[in-house]
Design an enzyme around this catalytic site. Sequence first.
Site, mmCIF file in Angstrom:
data_model
loop_
_atom_site.group_PDB
_atom_site.id
_atom_site.type_symbol
_atom_site.label_atom_id
_atom_site.label_comp_id
_atom_site.label_asym_id
_atom_site.label_seq_id
_atom_site.Cartn_x
_atom_site.Cartn_y
_atom_site.Cartn_z
ATOM 1 N N HIS A 72 -1.440 -10.277 12.455
ATOM 2 C CA HIS A 72 -0.932 -9.028 11.890
ATOM 3 C C HIS A 72 -0.548 -8.149 13.082
ATOM 4 O O HIS A 72 -1.335 -8.001 14.029
ATOM 5 C CB HIS A 72 -2.023 -8.356 11.048
ATOM 6 C CG HIS A 72 -1.721 -6.929 10.712
ATOM 7 N ND1 HIS A 72 -0.543 -6.549 10.113
ATOM 8 C CD2 HIS A 72 -2.422 -5.779 10.917
ATOM 9 C CE1 HIS A 72 -0.542 -5.228 9.941
ATOM 10 N NE2 HIS A 72 -1.668 -4.738 10.430
ATOM 11 N N GLU A 81 0.857 -1.197 0.000
ATOM 12 C CA GLU A 81 0.000 0.000 0.000
ATOM 13 C C GLU A 81 0.889 1.243 0.000
ATOM 14 O O GLU A 81 0.455 2.328 0.360
ATOM 15 C CB GLU A 81 -0.961 -0.009 1.186
ATOM 16 C CG GLU A 81 -0.287 -0.127 2.521
ATOM 17 C CD GLU A 81 -1.285 -0.111 3.663
ATOM 18 O OE1 GLU A 81 -1.910 0.931 3.862
ATOM 19 O OE2 GLU A 81 -1.402 -1.133 4.353
ATOM 20 N N CYS A 121 -3.142 -3.686 4.695
ATOM 21 C CA CYS A 121 -2.157 -4.677 5.177
ATOM 22 C C CYS A 121 -2.503 -6.113 4.814
ATOM 23 O O CYS A 121 -1.740 -7.029 5.093
ATOM 24 C CB CYS A 121 -2.038 -4.612 6.692
ATOM 25 S SG CYS A 121 -1.526 -3.024 7.291
HETATM 26 P P1 HMG Z 1 -2.855 6.427 21.858
HETATM 27 O O1 HMG Z 1 -4.308 6.771 21.778
HETATM 28 O O2 HMG Z 1 -1.886 7.536 21.988
HETATM 29 O O3 HMG Z 1 -2.542 5.424 23.001
HETATM 30 O O4 HMG Z 1 -2.445 5.586 20.568
HETATM 31 P P2 HMG Z 1 -3.424 4.995 24.269
HETATM 32 O O5 HMG Z 1 -3.695 6.173 25.126
HETATM 33 O O6 HMG Z 1 -4.588 4.172 23.811
HETATM 34 O O7 HMG Z 1 -2.372 4.047 24.961
HETATM 35 C C1 HMG Z 1 -1.952 2.881 24.327
HETATM 36 C C2 HMG Z 1 -1.855 1.799 25.359
HETATM 37 O O8 HMG Z 1 -0.786 2.134 26.246
HETATM 38 C C3 HMG Z 1 -3.096 1.642 26.255
HETATM 39 O O9 HMG Z 1 -3.216 0.277 26.528
HETATM 40 C C4 HMG Z 1 -2.696 2.385 27.525
HETATM 41 O O10 HMG Z 1 -3.407 1.950 28.679
HETATM 42 C C5 HMG Z 1 -1.231 2.020 27.595
HETATM 43 P P3 HMG Z 1 -4.612 -0.491 26.240
HETATM 44 O O11 HMG Z 1 -5.650 0.223 27.005
HETATM 45 O O12 HMG Z 1 -4.852 -0.378 24.761
HETATM 46 O O13 HMG Z 1 -4.345 -1.893 26.690
HETATM 47 N N1 HMG Z 1 -0.410 2.922 28.424
HETATM 48 C C6 HMG Z 1 0.554 2.478 29.272
HETATM 49 N N2 HMG Z 1 0.972 1.246 29.567
HETATM 50 C C7 HMG Z 1 1.997 1.113 30.466
HETATM 51 N N3 HMG Z 1 2.574 2.192 31.094
HETATM 52 C C8 HMG Z 1 2.179 3.441 30.818
HETATM 53 C C9 HMG Z 1 1.117 3.637 29.884
HETATM 54 N N4 HMG Z 1 0.478 4.720 29.357
HETATM 55 C C10 HMG Z 1 -0.454 4.268 28.481
HETATM 56 N N5 HMG Z 1 2.753 4.479 31.422
HETATM 57 C C11 HMG Z 1 -3.272 4.079 18.897
HETATM 58 C C12 HMG Z 1 -2.821 4.236 20.327
HETATM 59 C C13 HMG Z 1 -3.389 2.603 18.548
HETATM 60 C C14 HMG Z 1 -4.661 4.739 18.739
HETATM 61 C C15 HMG Z 1 -2.268 4.788 17.950
HETATM 62 O O14 HMG Z 1 -0.975 4.248 18.129
HETATM 63 C C16 HMG Z 1 -2.623 4.691 16.484
HETATM 64 O O15 HMG Z 1 -3.480 5.407 15.993
HETATM 65 N N6 HMG Z 1 -1.922 3.794 15.717
HETATM 66 C C17 HMG Z 1 -2.143 3.612 14.298
HETATM 67 C C18 HMG Z 1 -3.372 2.765 14.001
HETATM 68 C C19 HMG Z 1 -3.160 1.293 14.261
HETATM 69 O O16 HMG Z 1 -2.058 0.795 14.327
HETATM 70 N N7 HMG Z 1 -4.288 0.557 14.347
HETATM 71 C C20 HMG Z 1 -4.222 -0.884 14.530
HETATM 72 C C21 HMG Z 1 -5.459 -1.593 13.974
HETATM 73 S S1 HMG Z 1 -5.679 -1.195 12.253
HETATM 74 C C22 HMG Z 1 -4.484 -2.187 11.472
HETATM 75 O O17 HMG Z 1 -3.924 -3.067 12.036
HETATM 76 C C23 HMG Z 1 -4.208 -1.856 10.044
HETATM 77 C C24 HMG Z 1 -2.936 -1.080 9.806
HETATM 78 O O18 HMG Z 1 -1.817 -1.914 9.942
HETATM 79 C C25 HMG Z 1 -2.978 -0.429 8.428
HETATM 80 C C26 HMG Z 1 -3.367 -1.256 7.228
HETATM 81 O O19 HMG Z 1 -4.139 -2.190 7.264
HETATM 82 O O20 HMG Z 1 -2.893 -0.887 6.167
HETATM 83 C C27 HMG Z 1 -2.772 0.070 10.788
#
Ligand code: HMG
Length: 389
Positions: free
Chosen positions: A233, A79, A111
């Site tokens: 993935h 992609e 992906c």
């Molecule tokens: P965010 O909103 O900044 O993070 O970004 P958050 O506030 O949700 O925190 C992440 C995790 O860290 C949470 O854990 C927190 O509790 C934890 P969870 O509740 O999820 O278990 N946390 C801590 N843990 C330990 N010590 C600490 C601490 N502080 C917080 N001190 C988000 C997260 C995924 C939204 C962001 O990274 C993002 O937008 N990423 C890109 C999108 C993505 O990867 N999506 C995955 C699914 S889609 C997919 O797989 C397809 C893709 O590969 C593309 C394609 O298909 O082409 C993306």
Amino acid sequence: MKIGIDRIAFATSNQFVDMAELAHARHEDPNKYLIGIGQKKMAVIPPTQDIVTMAASAANKVLGPEERAHLGMILFATESAIDNSKSAAAPLIRLLDLNPHVRVAELKQACYTGTAGLQLAKGQVALHPDQIVLVIAADIARYGLKTPGEPTQGGGAVAMTVKATPRILALEDDAAVVTKDIMDFWRPFGCDAAFVDGKYSTKVYLDFLADTFTHYQEMNGRTVDDFAALLFHLPFTKLGLKGLRQLIADADLKIGARLAQQFEAAREYGSQVGNLYTGSLYLSLISLLENSTTLRAGERIGLYSYGSGAEGEFYSGILQPGFAAQFTTRPTGQALASRKQVSVQEYEKLYDAAVHGPAESALSADDDPADFIFTGVHNHIRQYEQRGN
Ligand code: HMG
């Protein structure tokens, strides 16, 4: 006839940024990235590397004389396309000096298409059992600097050959697939970084896992007990861990512990590279095969593929006799260990220097030791060279 993955290899850049350092620079607790996201290092892709150069490096490792002689098709899953018309597979014919009497095409569905490539390759080999198909899954995962997606970037290429009587993994015939029109992540024309509804995307990923695994079970009655390992993935490794916990929620504790142990082996390289979109699931397969010490031929591996937009597939394969021979020297682990660390400032500079679009450019590759280099754009044509030629 057994058909599946006969050889597999990975290539990425020679540099990474440390996730604890990136967290400090973004005023985040390092444990958010290390534990909450599950990433230790992130591959930093310099302007002199793109999907073609990394694909050439990975493919070069799996194409021996037998593969070259029987190559019938190249399917390039990505992609991160570098052209609206020409497939990224076409430059590989020249760069790798391949027989031009071969069918090539590029595949797109976020992906997911590394898996589409494998399944299409399986069909091709079923029709032409003497042929070998090269499947490439190559991408550069790019979000904005200082956005929530930033710590989930990365990049690289996985190359796999698919043939009859494979030496690594024979694909079974009961894949469960789901596709729905969903806006969780997308990259409109003209944008070099993805738009993403991050939290929603993680929900869809887990919902599609539940849907496809249930459908898979309806087809064959299997439970998690039937798997030696479950692979996912890995956009970031914590999400795969959530997927695993979802699947083993009702499993016997001993089985859950065994699958959790294999998952740690399978997520190691993803945690050191970051997301490489189409190739992430298959880097996880390499990581499992290099780092697990308990797998045996004849055991079943389950694989969950997900691509935003959105498509999911759960399928399985059986480890083949002698599969371990290709992984005893841990080639991917060694390559990852020999990368050099760059500072957050250097990473940001390299991020901004990435070449997008047809603008005239000439890149210096003095700091890039790779065999295949993108040297810039001339007359709207991307220029590639192979070192030593
Ligand atoms: P965010 O909103 O900044 O993070 O970004 P958050 O506030 O949700 O925190 C992440 C995790 O860290 C949470 O854990 C927190 O509790 C934890 P969870 O509740 O999820 O278990 N946390 C801590 N843990 C330990 N010590 C600490 C601490 N502080 C917080 N001190 C988000 C997260 C995924 C939204 C962001 O990274 C993002 O937008 N990423 C890109 C999108 C993505 O990867 N999506 C995955 C699914 S889609 C997919 O797989 C397809 C893709 O590969 C593309 C394609 O298909 O082409 C993306």
